[in-house]
Scaffold this motif. Structure first.
Motif, PDB file in Angstrom:
ATOM      1  N   ARG A  34     -22.827-114.799 -41.347  1.00  0.00           N
ATOM      2  CA  ARG A  34     -23.285-113.503 -40.835  1.00  0.00           C
ATOM      3  C   ARG A  34     -23.898-113.655 -39.453  1.00  0.00           C
ATOM      4  NH1 ARG A  34     -26.139-110.819 -45.211  1.00  0.00           N
ATOM      5  NH2 ARG A  34     -28.153-111.342 -44.293  1.00  0.00           N
ATOM      6  N   ALA A  35     -23.761-112.604 -38.660  1.00  0.00           N
ATOM      7  CA  ALA A  35     -24.464-112.496 -37.379  1.00  0.00           C
ATOM      8  C   ALA A  35     -25.328-111.249 -37.438  1.00  0.00           C
ATOM      9  CB  ALA A  35     -23.473-112.402 -36.219  1.00  0.00           C
ATOM     10  N   GLY A  36     -26.610-111.407 -37.141  1.00  0.00           N
ATOM     11  CA  GLY A  36     -27.524-110.272 -37.234  1.00  0.00           C
ATOM     12  C   GLY A  36     -28.586-110.311 -36.157  1.00  0.00           C
ATOM     13  N   GLU A  37     -29.562-109.435 -36.300  1.00  0.00           N
ATOM     14  CA  GLU A  37     -30.646-109.325 -35.328  1.00  0.00           C
ATOM     15  C   GLU A  37     -31.929-108.914 -36.040  1.00  0.00           C
ATOM     16  OE1 GLU A  37     -31.765-106.675 -31.336  1.00  0.00           O
ATOM     17  OE2 GLU A  37     -29.713-106.730 -32.118  1.00  0.00           O
ATOM     18  N   ILE A  38     -32.962-109.735 -35.887  1.00  0.00           N
ATOM     19  CA  ILE A  38     -34.281-109.437 -36.431  1.00  0.00           C
ATOM     20  C   ILE A  38     -35.155-108.924 -35.295  1.00  0.00           C
ATOM     21  CG2 ILE A  38     -36.346-110.404 -37.523  1.00  0.00           C
ATOM     22  CD1 ILE A  38     -34.498-112.579 -38.724  1.00  0.00           C
ATOM     23  N   THR A  39     -35.846-107.822 -35.520  1.00  0.00           N
ATOM     24  CA  THR A  39     -36.758-107.276 -34.518  1.00  0.00           C
ATOM     25  C   THR A  39     -38.182-107.335 -35.038  1.00  0.00           C
ATOM     26  OG1 THR A  39     -35.051-105.760 -33.728  1.00  0.00           O
ATOM     27  CG2 THR A  39     -37.315-105.282 -33.085  1.00  0.00           C
ATOM     28  N   THR A  40     -39.066-107.970 -34.277  1.00  0.00           N
ATOM     29  CA  THR A  40     -40.496-108.022 -34.588  1.00  0.00           C
ATOM     30  C   THR A  40     -41.266-107.461 -33.399  1.00  0.00           C
ATOM     31  OG1 THR A  40     -41.061-110.166 -33.602  1.00  0.00           O
ATOM     32  CG2 THR A  40     -40.006-110.215 -35.772  1.00  0.00           C
ATOM     33  N   ASP A  41     -42.563-107.296 -33.574  1.00  0.00           N
ATOM     34  CA  ASP A  41     -43.385-106.791 -32.475  1.00  0.00           C
ATOM     35  C   ASP A  41     -43.493-107.777 -31.320  1.00  0.00           C
ATOM     36  OD1 ASP A  41     -43.754-104.480 -33.862  1.00  0.00           O
ATOM     37  OD2 ASP A  41     -45.825-104.865 -34.450  1.00  0.00           O
ATOM     38  N   HIS A  42     -43.132-109.039 -31.560  1.00  0.00           N
ATOM     39  CA  HIS A  42     -43.155-110.042 -30.492  1.00  0.00           C
ATOM     40  C   HIS A  42     -41.763-110.353 -29.946  1.00  0.00           C
ATOM     41  CE1 HIS A  42     -47.346-110.998 -31.803  1.00  0.00           C
ATOM     42  NE2 HIS A  42     -47.475-111.216 -30.502  1.00  0.00           N
ATOM     43  N   GLY A  43     -40.764-109.556 -30.324  1.00  0.00           N
ATOM     44  CA  GLY A  43     -39.441-109.771 -29.759  1.00  0.00           C
ATOM     45  C   GLY A  43     -38.355-109.826 -30.810  1.00  0.00           C
ATOM     46  N   THR A  44     -37.120-109.965 -30.334  1.00  0.00           N
ATOM     47  CA  THR A  44     -35.955-109.992 -31.217  1.00  0.00           C
ATOM     48  C   THR A  44     -35.446-111.413 -31.396  1.00  0.00           C
ATOM     49  OG1 THR A  44     -34.458-109.605 -29.361  1.00  0.00           O
ATOM     50  CG2 THR A  44     -35.263-107.666 -30.544  1.00  0.00           C
ATOM     51  N   ILE A  45     -34.747-111.618 -32.505  1.00  0.00           N
ATOM     52  CA  ILE A  45     -34.203-112.915 -32.876  1.00  0.00           C
ATOM     53  C   ILE A  45     -32.755-112.694 -33.277  1.00  0.00           C
ATOM     54  CG2 ILE A  45     -34.420-114.889 -34.440  1.00  0.00           C
ATOM     55  CD1 ILE A  45     -37.352-113.573 -35.008  1.00  0.00           C
ATOM     56  N   LEU A  46     -31.828-113.348 -32.592  1.00  0.00           N
ATOM     57  CA  LEU A  46     -30.418-113.233 -32.925  1.00  0.00           C
ATOM     58  C   LEU A  46     -30.060-114.304 -33.946  1.00  0.00           C
ATOM     59  CD1 LEU A  46     -28.908-112.631 -29.368  1.00  0.00           C
ATOM     60  CD2 LEU A  46     -29.490-110.924 -31.111  1.00  0.00           C
ATOM     61  N   THR A  47     -29.503-113.880 -35.063  1.00  0.00           N
ATOM     62  CA  THR A  47     -29.207-114.805 -36.154  1.00  0.00           C
ATOM     63  C   THR A  47     -27.701-115.060 -36.242  1.00  0.00           C
ATOM     64  OG1 THR A  47     -28.998-113.030 -37.799  1.00  0.00           O
ATOM     65  CG2 THR A  47     -31.182-113.961 -37.449  1.00  0.00           C
ATOM     66  N   PRO A  48     -27.318-116.250 -36.776  1.00  0.00           N
ATOM     67  CA  PRO A  48     -28.177-117.284 -37.336  1.00  0.00           C
ATOM     68  C   PRO A  48     -29.016-117.964 -36.258  1.00  0.00           C
ATOM     69  CG  PRO A  48     -25.889-118.010 -37.334  1.00  0.00           C
ATOM     70  CD  PRO A  48     -25.880-116.574 -36.944  1.00  0.00           C
ATOM     71  N   ILE A  49     -30.180-118.466 -36.686  1.00  0.00           N
ATOM     72  CA  ILE A  49     -31.130-119.031 -35.734  1.00  0.00           C
ATOM     73  C   ILE A  49     -31.800-120.271 -36.318  1.00  0.00           C
ATOM     74  CG2 ILE A  49     -33.079-117.625 -36.523  1.00  0.00           C
ATOM     75  CD1 ILE A  49     -32.292-118.688 -32.876  1.00  0.00           C
ATOM     76  N   PHE A  50     -32.018-121.269 -35.441  1.00  0.00           N
ATOM     77  CA  PHE A  50     -32.861-122.414 -35.799  1.00  0.00           C
ATOM     78  C   PHE A  50     -34.230-122.224 -35.174  1.00  0.00           C
ATOM     79  CE2 PHE A  50     -34.851-126.500 -35.093  1.00  0.00           C
ATOM     80  CZ  PHE A  50     -34.794-127.038 -36.376  1.00  0.00           C
ATOM     81  N   MET A  51     -35.280-122.498 -35.954  1.00  0.00           N
ATOM     82  CA  MET A  51     -36.658-122.276 -35.521  1.00  0.00           C
ATOM     83  C   MET A  51     -37.375-123.619 -35.380  1.00  0.00           C
ATOM     84  SD  MET A  51     -37.490-119.062 -38.084  1.00  0.00           S
ATOM     85  CE  MET A  51     -37.059-119.948 -39.599  1.00  0.00           C
TER      86      MET A  51
END
Length: 376
Positions: free
Chosen positions: A15-32
């Motif tokens: 899957r390809a997605g997008e997480i939005t938080t108050d500190h910015g967006t994260i394009l997934t899949p993502i390594f942290m």
């Protein structure tokens, strides 16, 4: 927190997605990248942003609670202000760390009593106070307090452990719903699927968690001693049940091949200490395989660390120079290797995203698993 699913691969569950938080967006899949004690070891914030392109980093509740401590973090205005990172942060609950201290902790229905690895002082974590601690730390994404059973646990232990984790989840969710963040931005709360290597327990855990309707869900208790194929099987079992419209976070995994296999099975988020820990010991992960930079074969190899590498250090330094730094015990070696490995891991997940969107992920992934698993 908001999650948008942009595309699912037609041949796999990637899957390809997008997480939005108050500190910015994260394009997934993502390594942290893992910043256990408010820092990613040997890496500056600016390097995380510019060389590594990290979109989110981790902090560890257990370690931050012990040092620098909650008073300091609250006075600073939370972890973002304390360490200068203005993008999203995720904190794990400390459960894995507490339960790895098996010789110096006691497990009870109320919570876990443990002694600090720093000074031996006694402390007690509960599902409720772990929520409170993560409120003070101020992470955008917080985790439920759980028990992480060993990968070789027998069925009865794994079943009792899961039941305890589920009771703790209910208490943690209640506390989270009754409290608010301290610093003017929103936080979210992920449950953690446990169940060891037993499919029926994993299904039960995933069903229980799916009913909670949280913003995202985590898969824990893998890569803790079980065979790799069993780990993949458990991911498949869980992801058949976890909602498709919420991000799925596989905790503490793993090698580049592990990550690609998990992406294929529908995982969106990853963390692991391997790129920095192994990097500090001279192991580099690249698009063409794994290099031990202490080996003599690199002593007169003046080619770049990695041709078309993901970070600036790949172009600045040669293999010969990096080997020289390692065998000379120079601190710069740890920094270069850590930046390289983290940039590679982030590149790998974002390249996976590109191929998911392009429609050729399955073919690309098959080739990349062979390449990244090769010893050079």
């Amino acid at each position: 927190m908001d999650f948008k699913l942009h595309h699912t691969d037609s041949k796999t569950n990637a899957r390809a997605g997008e997480i939005t938080t108050d500190h910015g967006t994260i394009l997934t899949p993502i390594f942290m990248p893992v910043g256990t004690v408010a820092s990613v070891k040997a890496v500056h914030i600016q390097e995380l942003k510019n060389d590594i392109n990290a979109q989110i980093i981790l902090g560890n509740t257990y370690h931050l609670y012990l040092r620098p401590g909650l008073d300091i973090l609250e006075k600073a205005g939370g972890l973002h202000k304390f360490n200068g990172w203005d993008r999203p942060i995720l904190t794990d609950s400390g459960g894995f760390q507490v339960f790895s201290l098996s010789a110096i902790r006691k497990l009870k229905e109320e919570g876990a009593e443990f002694r600090s690895h720093i000074d031996g002082s006694k402390h007690f974590f509960t599902p409720e106070n772990v929520v409170d601690i993560q409120r003070i730390i101020g992470a955008d994404i917080t985790m439920a307090f759980d028990e992480c059973p060993p990968g070789d646990s027998d069925y009865n232990y794994a079943k009792k452990s899961l039941e305890l984790t589920q009771r703790w989840l209910d208490r943690g969710l209640k506390r989270f719903s009754e409290t608010e963040g301290k610093y003017g931005y929103s936080q979210t709360f992920f449950p953690i699927v446990q169940g060891c290597v037993y499919p029926d327990l994993r299904r039960r855990a995933a069903e229980y968690i799916a009913e909670k309707g949280c913003d995202g869900n985590a898969i824990g208790g893998l890569a803790v001693g079980e065979p790799t194929e069993k780990m993949y099987e458990m991911i498949e079992v869980v992801n058949e049940i976890l909602p498709t419209d919420k991000p799925r976070y596989l905790m503490g995994v793993g090698t580049p091949a592990n990550i690609l296999e998990a992406i294929e099975r529908g995982v969106d988020m990853f963390d692991c200490v391997m790129p920095t820990r192994n990097g500090r010991n001279g192991m580099l992960f690249t698009k063409d395989g794994i290099m031990n930079m202490k080996n003599k074969k690199w002593a007169d190899d003046f080619s770049p660390i990695e041709i078309d590498g993901a970070s600036e250090v790949d172009r600045l330094y040669s293999k010969a120079y990096l080997r020289h730094l390692f065998v000379s015990d120079e601190l710069l070696a740890l920094q270069i290797a850590s930046i390289h490995n983290l940039a590679f891991y982030v590149w790998l997940t974002q390249e996976a995203r590109r191929h998911i969107l392009a429609g050729d992920f399955a073919e690309w992934k098959r080739e990349m698993v062979k390449r990244v698993s090769t010893r050079l």
